[in-house]
Design an enzyme around this catalytic site. Structure first.
Site, PDB file in Angstrom:
ATOM      1  N   GLY A  70       0.806  -1.208   0.000  1.00  0.00           N
ATOM      2  CA  GLY A  70       0.000   0.000   0.000  1.00  0.00           C
ATOM      3  C   GLY A  70       0.836   1.253   0.000  1.00  0.00           C
ATOM      4  O   GLY A  70       0.427   2.301  -0.512  1.00  0.00           O
ATOM      5  N   GLY A  72       4.206   1.565  -1.177  1.00  0.00           N
ATOM      6  CA  GLY A  72       5.071   1.776  -2.326  1.00  0.00           C
ATOM      7  C   GLY A  72       5.627   0.487  -2.888  1.00  0.00           C
ATOM      8  O   GLY A  72       5.091  -0.597  -2.667  1.00  0.00           O
ATOM      9  N   ASP A 191       4.692  -2.439  14.150  1.00  0.00           N
ATOM     10  CA  ASP A 191       4.050  -3.345  13.194  1.00  0.00           C
ATOM     11  C   ASP A 191       4.808  -4.666  13.136  1.00  0.00           C
ATOM     12  O   ASP A 191       5.169  -5.158  12.067  1.00  0.00           O
ATOM     13  CB  ASP A 191       3.988  -2.692  11.804  1.00  0.00           C
ATOM     14  CG  ASP A 191       2.975  -3.382  10.887  1.00  0.00           C
ATOM     15  OD1 ASP A 191       2.066  -4.058  11.403  1.00  0.00           O
ATOM     16  OD2 ASP A 191       3.097  -3.245   9.659  1.00  0.00           O
TER      17      ASP A 191
END
Length: 405
Positions: A70, A72, A191
């Site tokens: 999402g 790049g 993340d």
């Protein structure tokens, strides 16, 4: 003659545009910071020119694409010295960025360039002559942990033994503890997931993708920010309060441990039955050994020391506690896993009597860097081959059909 004149004018405009982008993206500031800092970790750091990266990627040819998300695209680049690198190029065009945010971005890039831990993917440099900065990382060759756990039957990926899973978990925990405690400005990854744990040719774990990372000012306990992350890995306390702490990474790492134990994805959705499963909730609902044994990945049931596996399962559940204050720290998690790994190799050892200094060796050396404050910009990602670079996407938290990556 007119063609030569047009070509000269065009070339001059391109040079001026590169100079504009370089200044706009903080290039002069970065040059000044690097020149005023003792070399040390910056010996291998480089500010790349746009031309260098164009040549390295064969002008960003589609055959060099090794991942897309999402945020790049990531390309495989080959430098003149034949060093292979991963180059992240954003999909989004440049926006007018306030001066203070440019400074924050440059500060974060400098700090990430100083990270030199064997279990963290290394940021080698950047290019600021393009509309949006390009980030250059070391290239990791052996896929992601997600691929090796979940792509069973694919000859490209190895079925991981329990011993190898425990090693990867220990190395990852050590890297996160290092980021939380051994840098002057604590770094929360934000993340952590199996797609963001890369493996090299020797199956050494490399934590990657700092695209959503945040640097926490040392005089603040929490950082309030927009909630970002991946379904199945998100700390429920962070989701509710938007308060980011190191314990948010602990929760996400608990989900990773759950995947290593069960071979199941962090989040799955059965479209035919319209049923979703969140691995963390399933693990917390287990009541006894019988339920636990049915949940364990068949590949490790007869491969590992069941006592150690149960201890890792208990640690997993502690990491997944709803309240962050009730979870262990990453340093405690790393030390416990190191002890369990030693006990797994030598079952006669008493984990309580392990040498504390030996258990801490994964945490790395403290970086001689100055603390910065107020960071609120995203930095880059990194990766390995094909799908592993898909990890760079900052995934919307409201997407229930995410596959857990």
């Amino acid at each position: 003659m007119s063609l030569m004149l047009c070509w000269g004018i065009r070339k001059r405009k391109l040079i001026m545009l590169k100079e504009k982008f370089f200044e706009q993206n903080g290039g002069l500031m970065l040059q000044q910071r690097l020149s005023s800092t003792e070399k040390g970790p910056f010996e291998t750091t480089k500010i790349f020119t746009a031309k260098e990266l164009e040549v390295a990627t064969n002008n960003y040819h589609e055959s060099r694409v090794i991942g897309e998300g999402g945020y790049g695209i990531v390309y495989k680049g080959i430098l003149p010295n034949n060093k292979v690198v991963a180059i992240k190029k954003s999909k989004f065009g440049a926006q007018i960025v306030p001066t203070e945010q440019i400074e924050q971005f440059i500060n974060e890039v400098i700090l990430l360039m100083q990270i030199n831990h064997r279990n963290v993917v290394r940021l080698l440099g950047c290019c600021l002559e393009t509309e949006v900065p390009l980030l250059v990382y070391e290239f990791i060759t052996n896929g992601t942990l997600f691929q090796h756990i979940h792509n069973k039957g694919n000859e490209a990926y190895t079925s991981l033994s329990w011993e190898l899973r425990l090693k990867i978990a220990t190395e990852t925990a050590g890297a996160l503890a290092y980021l939380h405690y051994e840098t002057n400005t604590p770094i929360v990854h934000r993340d952590i997931k199996t797609m963001n744990i890369l493996l090299d040719e020797n199956f050494i774990a490399k934590v990657s993708d700092f695209g959503t990372s945040r640097l926490i000012p040392i005089d603040e306990d929490q950082l309030s920010t927009l909630v970002q992350g991946t379904v199945g890995y998100l700390d429920p306390e962070y989701l509710q309060t938007s308060q980011l702490t190191e314990k948010s990474d602990v929760y996400s790492f608990g989900v990773v441990l759950g995947e290593l134990l069960t071979g199941q994805k962090a989040f799955s959705f059965d479209k035919s039955n319209n049923v979703s499963q969140v691995l963390a909730m399933s693990l917390l609902s287990l009541k006894d050994d019988d339920q636990f044994n049915k949940f364990i990945d068949d590949d490790i049931l007869n491969d590992g020391n069941m006592e150690v596996i149960k201890e890792v399962a208990n640690l997993t559940k502690r990491c997944l506690r709803i309240k962050g204050d009730d979870r262990p720290t990453m340093k405690e998690v790393a030390m416990e896993l190191e002890g369990l790994r030693a006990m797994s190799k030598h079952p006669w050892m008493n984990v309580d009597h392990l040498d504390t200094e030996e258990s801490q060796h994964l945490l790395g050396a403290k970086l001689p860097i100055n603390p910065y404050s107020g960071y609120d910009l995203e930095c880059g990602s990194s990766g390995a081959t094909t799908a592993m670079y898909d990890s760079m996407q900052t995934q919307p938290i409201l997407n229930p059909f995410d596959d857990g990556r």
